[in-house]
Design an enzyme around this catalytic site. Sequence first.
Site, PDB file in Angstrom:
ATOM      1  N   THR A 112       0.824  -1.205   0.000  1.00  0.00           N
ATOM      2  CA  THR A 112       0.000   0.000   0.000  1.00  0.00           C
ATOM      3  C   THR A 112       0.862   1.261   0.000  1.00  0.00           C
ATOM      4  OG1 THR A 112      -1.496   1.285   1.403  1.00  0.00           O
ATOM      5  CG2 THR A 112      -0.125  -0.302   2.525  1.00  0.00           C
ATOM      6  N   ASP A 113       0.292   2.353  -0.491  1.00  0.00           N
ATOM      7  CA  ASP A 113       1.019   3.626  -0.454  1.00  0.00           C
ATOM      8  C   ASP A 113       1.224   4.122   0.978  1.00  0.00           C
ATOM      9  OD1 ASP A 113      -1.603   4.376   0.108  1.00  0.00           O
ATOM     10  OD2 ASP A 113      -1.731   5.913  -1.452  1.00  0.00           O
ATOM     11  N   GLU A 114       0.452   3.550   1.933  1.00  0.00           N
ATOM     12  CA  GLU A 114       0.554   4.026   3.318  1.00  0.00           C
ATOM     13  C   GLU A 114       1.919   3.731   3.930  1.00  0.00           C
ATOM     14  OE1 GLU A 114      -2.734   3.544   5.933  1.00  0.00           O
ATOM     15  OE2 GLU A 114      -4.190   3.647   4.318  1.00  0.00           O
ATOM     16  N   TYR A 169      -1.423  -0.351  11.284  1.00  0.00           N
ATOM     17  CA  TYR A 169      -1.665  -1.013   9.987  1.00  0.00           C
ATOM     18  C   TYR A 169      -0.503  -0.786   9.029  1.00  0.00           C
ATOM     19  CZ  TYR A 169      -3.253  -1.385   5.149  1.00  0.00           C
ATOM     20  OH  TYR A 169      -3.330  -1.670   3.802  1.00  0.00           O
ATOM     21  N   LYS A 187       2.302  -3.411   7.311  1.00  0.00           N
ATOM     22  CA  LYS A 187       2.466  -3.614   5.865  1.00  0.00           C
ATOM     23  C   LYS A 187       3.924  -3.317   5.452  1.00  0.00           C
ATOM     24  CE  LYS A 187      -0.274  -4.491   3.162  1.00  0.00           C
ATOM     25  NZ  LYS A 187      -0.777  -5.806   2.659  1.00  0.00           N
TER      26      LYS A 187
HETATM   27  P1  NAD Z   1     -10.212  -6.714   2.902  1.00  0.00           P
HETATM   28  O1  NAD Z   1     -10.134  -6.443   4.368  1.00  0.00           O
HETATM   29  O2  NAD Z   1     -11.456  -6.371   2.153  1.00  0.00           O
HETATM   30  O3  NAD Z   1      -9.939  -8.271   2.634  1.00  0.00           O
HETATM   31  C1  NAD Z   1      -8.945  -9.000   3.303  1.00  0.00           C
HETATM   32  C2  NAD Z   1      -9.210 -10.490   3.069  1.00  0.00           C
HETATM   33  O4  NAD Z   1      -8.145 -11.216   3.702  1.00  0.00           O
HETATM   34  C3  NAD Z   1     -10.529 -10.999   3.675  1.00  0.00           C
HETATM   35  O5  NAD Z   1     -11.199 -11.801   2.752  1.00  0.00           O
HETATM   36  C4  NAD Z   1     -10.066 -11.802   4.879  1.00  0.00           C
HETATM   37  O6  NAD Z   1     -10.955 -12.874   5.191  1.00  0.00           O
HETATM   38  C5  NAD Z   1      -8.713 -12.301   4.417  1.00  0.00           C
HETATM   39  N1  NAD Z   1      -7.821 -12.631   5.548  1.00  0.00           N
HETATM   40  C6  NAD Z   1      -7.576 -11.880   6.649  1.00  0.00           C
HETATM   41  N2  NAD Z   1      -6.726 -12.517   7.467  1.00  0.00           N
HETATM   42  C7  NAD Z   1      -6.412 -13.693   6.857  1.00  0.00           C
HETATM   43  C8  NAD Z   1      -5.560 -14.764   7.183  1.00  0.00           C
HETATM   44  N3  NAD Z   1      -4.863 -14.792   8.340  1.00  0.00           N
HETATM   45  N4  NAD Z   1      -5.453 -15.798   6.321  1.00  0.00           N
HETATM   46  C9  NAD Z   1      -6.157 -15.812   5.158  1.00  0.00           C
HETATM   47  N5  NAD Z   1      -6.988 -14.828   4.806  1.00  0.00           N
HETATM   48  C10 NAD Z   1      -7.113 -13.766   5.633  1.00  0.00           C
HETATM   49  O7  NAD Z   1      -8.946  -5.994   2.289  1.00  0.00           O
HETATM   50  P2  NAD Z   1      -8.768  -5.224   0.881  1.00  0.00           P
HETATM   51  O8  NAD Z   1      -9.190  -3.821   1.032  1.00  0.00           O
HETATM   52  O9  NAD Z   1      -9.307  -6.062  -0.207  1.00  0.00           O
HETATM   53  O10 NAD Z   1      -7.179  -5.221   0.784  1.00  0.00           O
HETATM   54  C11 NAD Z   1      -6.483  -6.331   0.225  1.00  0.00           C
HETATM   55  C12 NAD Z   1      -4.995  -6.049   0.247  1.00  0.00           C
HETATM   56  O11 NAD Z   1      -4.710  -4.860  -0.496  1.00  0.00           O
HETATM   57  C13 NAD Z   1      -4.430  -5.827   1.652  1.00  0.00           C
HETATM   58  O12 NAD Z   1      -3.176  -6.456   1.722  1.00  0.00           O
HETATM   59  C14 NAD Z   1      -4.290  -4.317   1.749  1.00  0.00           C
HETATM   60  O13 NAD Z   1      -3.239  -3.982   2.621  1.00  0.00           O
HETATM   61  C15 NAD Z   1      -3.972  -3.938   0.315  1.00  0.00           C
HETATM   62  N6  NAD Z   1      -4.374  -2.593  -0.122  1.00  0.00           N
HETATM   63  C16 NAD Z   1      -5.652  -2.141   0.082  1.00  0.00           C
HETATM   64  C17 NAD Z   1      -6.020  -0.879  -0.400  1.00  0.00           C
HETATM   65  C18 NAD Z   1      -7.441  -0.373  -0.216  1.00  0.00           C
HETATM   66  O14 NAD Z   1      -7.700   0.787  -0.556  1.00  0.00           O
HETATM   67  N7  NAD Z   1      -8.393  -1.141   0.268  1.00  0.00           N
HETATM   68  C19 NAD Z   1      -5.098  -0.085  -1.065  1.00  0.00           C
HETATM   69  C20 NAD Z   1      -3.808  -0.568  -1.253  1.00  0.00           C
HETATM   70  C21 NAD Z   1      -3.455  -1.822  -0.777  1.00  0.00           C
HETATM   71  O1  TDX Z   2     -15.937   7.181   8.855  1.00  0.00           O
HETATM   72  C1  TDX Z   2     -14.915   7.604   8.259  1.00  0.00           C
HETATM   73  N1  TDX Z   2     -14.736   8.949   8.144  1.00  0.00           N
HETATM   74  C2  TDX Z   2     -13.648   9.515   7.543  1.00  0.00           C
HETATM   75  O2  TDX Z   2     -13.528  10.739   7.477  1.00  0.00           O
HETATM   76  C3  TDX Z   2     -13.924   6.729   7.686  1.00  0.00           C
HETATM   77  C4  TDX Z   2     -14.077   5.224   7.761  1.00  0.00           C
HETATM   78  C5  TDX Z   2     -12.832   7.297   7.080  1.00  0.00           C
HETATM   79  N2  TDX Z   2     -12.675   8.648   7.026  1.00  0.00           N
HETATM   80  C6  TDX Z   2     -11.469   9.205   6.371  1.00  0.00           C
HETATM   81  C7  TDX Z   2     -10.154   8.661   6.870  1.00  0.00           C
HETATM   82  C8  TDX Z   2      -9.278   8.709   5.634  1.00  0.00           C
HETATM   83  O3  TDX Z   2      -8.660   9.973   5.522  1.00  0.00           O
HETATM   84  O4  TDX Z   2     -11.539   8.860   4.988  1.00  0.00           O
HETATM   85  C9  TDX Z   2     -10.248   8.518   4.465  1.00  0.00           C
HETATM   86  C10 TDX Z   2     -10.289   7.104   3.928  1.00  0.00           C
HETATM   87  O5  TDX Z   2     -10.451   6.239   5.040  1.00  0.00           O
HETATM   88  P1  TDX Z   2     -10.468   4.641   4.874  1.00  0.00           P
HETATM   89  O6  TDX Z   2     -11.518   4.268   3.897  1.00  0.00           O
HETATM   90  O7  TDX Z   2     -10.496   4.055   6.253  1.00  0.00           O
HETATM   91  O8  TDX Z   2      -9.067   4.375   4.149  1.00  0.00           O
HETATM   92  P2  TDX Z   2      -7.550   4.737   4.534  1.00  0.00           P
HETATM   93  O9  TDX Z   2      -7.372   4.895   5.984  1.00  0.00           O
HETATM   94  O10 TDX Z   2      -7.108   5.857   3.642  1.00  0.00           O
HETATM   95  O11 TDX Z   2      -6.821   3.353   4.099  1.00  0.00           O
HETATM   96  C11 TDX Z   2      -7.211   2.690   2.869  1.00  0.00           C
HETATM   97  O12 TDX Z   2      -6.303   2.950   1.823  1.00  0.00           O
HETATM   98  C12 TDX Z   2      -5.038   2.340   1.876  1.00  0.00           C
HETATM   99  C13 TDX Z   2      -7.364   1.186   3.070  1.00  0.00           C
HETATM  100  O13 TDX Z   2      -8.281   0.921   4.112  1.00  0.00           O
HETATM  101  C14 TDX Z   2      -6.031   0.530   3.313  1.00  0.00           C
HETATM  102  O14 TDX Z   2      -6.183  -0.882   3.397  1.00  0.00           O
HETATM  103  C15 TDX Z   2      -5.112   0.853   2.163  1.00  0.00           C
HETATM  104  O15 TDX Z   2      -3.832   0.352   2.398  1.00  0.00           O
END
Ligand code: NAD
Ligand code: TDX
Length: 340
Positions: A125-127, A153, A157
């Site tokens: 992730t970019d985080e 988190y 990562k």
């Molecule tokens: P999500 O929380 O929707 O899904 C995570 C999945 O992993 C779930 O299906 C969960 O059951 C499974 N899981 C959790 N723990 C596990 C374990 N111990 N063994 C096997 N499976 C397990 O997450 P997401 O938003 O789809 O993110 C997926 C990946 O992408 C993550 O690695 C996250 O860090 C990365 N990522 C997410 C974002 C975003 O904006 N959501 C952005 C950049 C990177």
């Molecule tokens: O209720 C809310 N109110 C609010 O203002 C929530 C849930 C979030 N926010 C803000 C926090 C963040 O600045 O919105 C922005 C986005 O929040 P999230 O959806 O929780 O995402 P973020 O914290 O940016 O992280 C996401 O992007 C990078 C994903 O959850 C991560 O898994 C990924 O790595």
Amino acid sequence: MKIIVTGGAGFIGGNFVHYMVEKYPEDMIINLDALTYAGNLETLKPVENKPNYKFIKGDIADREFIFKLFEDEKPDVIVNFAAESHVDRSITDPEIFVRTNVMGTTTLLDACKQFGIKRFHQVSTDEVYGDLPLDRPDLFFTEETPLHTSSPYSSSKASADLFVMAYHRTFGIPVSISRCSNNYGPYQFPEKLIPLMISRALADEELPVYGNGANVRDWLHVKDHCQAIDLIVRKGADGCVYNIGGHNERTNLEVVKTVLRALDKPESLIKYVTDRPGHDRRYAIDPKKLETELGWKPEFNFDTGMKQTIQWYLENREWWEHIISGEYSNYFEKMYGDKL
Ligand code: NAD
Ligand code: TDX
């Protein structure tokens, strides 16, 4: 090729499984997922009967299970999405983030070392780069930006990324890492900003905006993320990191207002609540390496992507209403109960 996709019952992993099963009928896609609160087999309904798809329930941090799986399946490629992914949850309960995100990744790497692999791809992730100031729009994260994390988190990562690189250098495991900006699109769990706001606005409930809503995120449609990962796994250089992003920076307030406009709901639903501790100010990805080396280009911009996403949530109410009516409602009470 036999590809194990971990976390394929989650948001991005689920979209990736759909994409791969459709695009590569000659490959075998194995979805390995522990089905935590974020995993949902409903997401896999469209592919569950395809001959090139199989689901296996299991935990990436369970060493015995993972080694047996590698021995039985002999995968060619691992794409590791499995993770605890929600920043707010990492603030209230960091330990599970270490177990899944760090120890889960090293367990998979150990299995790759023992049984061999053609490519281990880590979905990062970019985080991991920390945040950028709001008053420097000229600054972007490149692959050379130092890791500098803020939340439990992002620290988990970044730690996983360091282990991936260590196993590459020390043991010669073929690896790649992608670091993507915020995703949105179908099947995103309604704890994350965009689906949370869509589901609550539709119910005429208050929309909790942290702080003053000025924090900036760089949004990418999940399908563009999936295409980029596929490209990196097949054509990306061994041992390399690729940033993924489409230059779609928006303040949180802009995002929330976009949702309200699309649903024809009033801005009076917005409620400013206590800020997230350590809240990162701005994320912004420079995706030049991916564009020039591998020719990647996103299909969606923020407007077209949001339109498609909101339409999807309107047409698939059952998918998210099911989640909201279940155990997740307790989580929402616990996290937001005294804020709204
Ligand atoms: P999500 O929380 O929707 O899904 C995570 C999945 O992993 C779930 O299906 C969960 O059951 C499974 N899981 C959790 N723990 C596990 C374990 N111990 N063994 C096997 N499976 C397990 O997450 P997401 O938003 O789809 O993110 C997926 C990946 O992408 C993550 O690695 C996250 O860090 C990365 N990522 C997410 C974002 C975003 O904006 N959501 C952005 C950049 C990177
Ligand atoms: O209720 C809310 N109110 C609010 O203002 C929530 C849930 C979030 N926010 C803000 C926090 C963040 O600045 O919105 C922005 C986005 O929040 P999230 O959806 O929780 O995402 P973020 O914290 O940016 O992280 C996401 O992007 C990078 C994903 O959850 C991560 O898994 C990924 O790595």
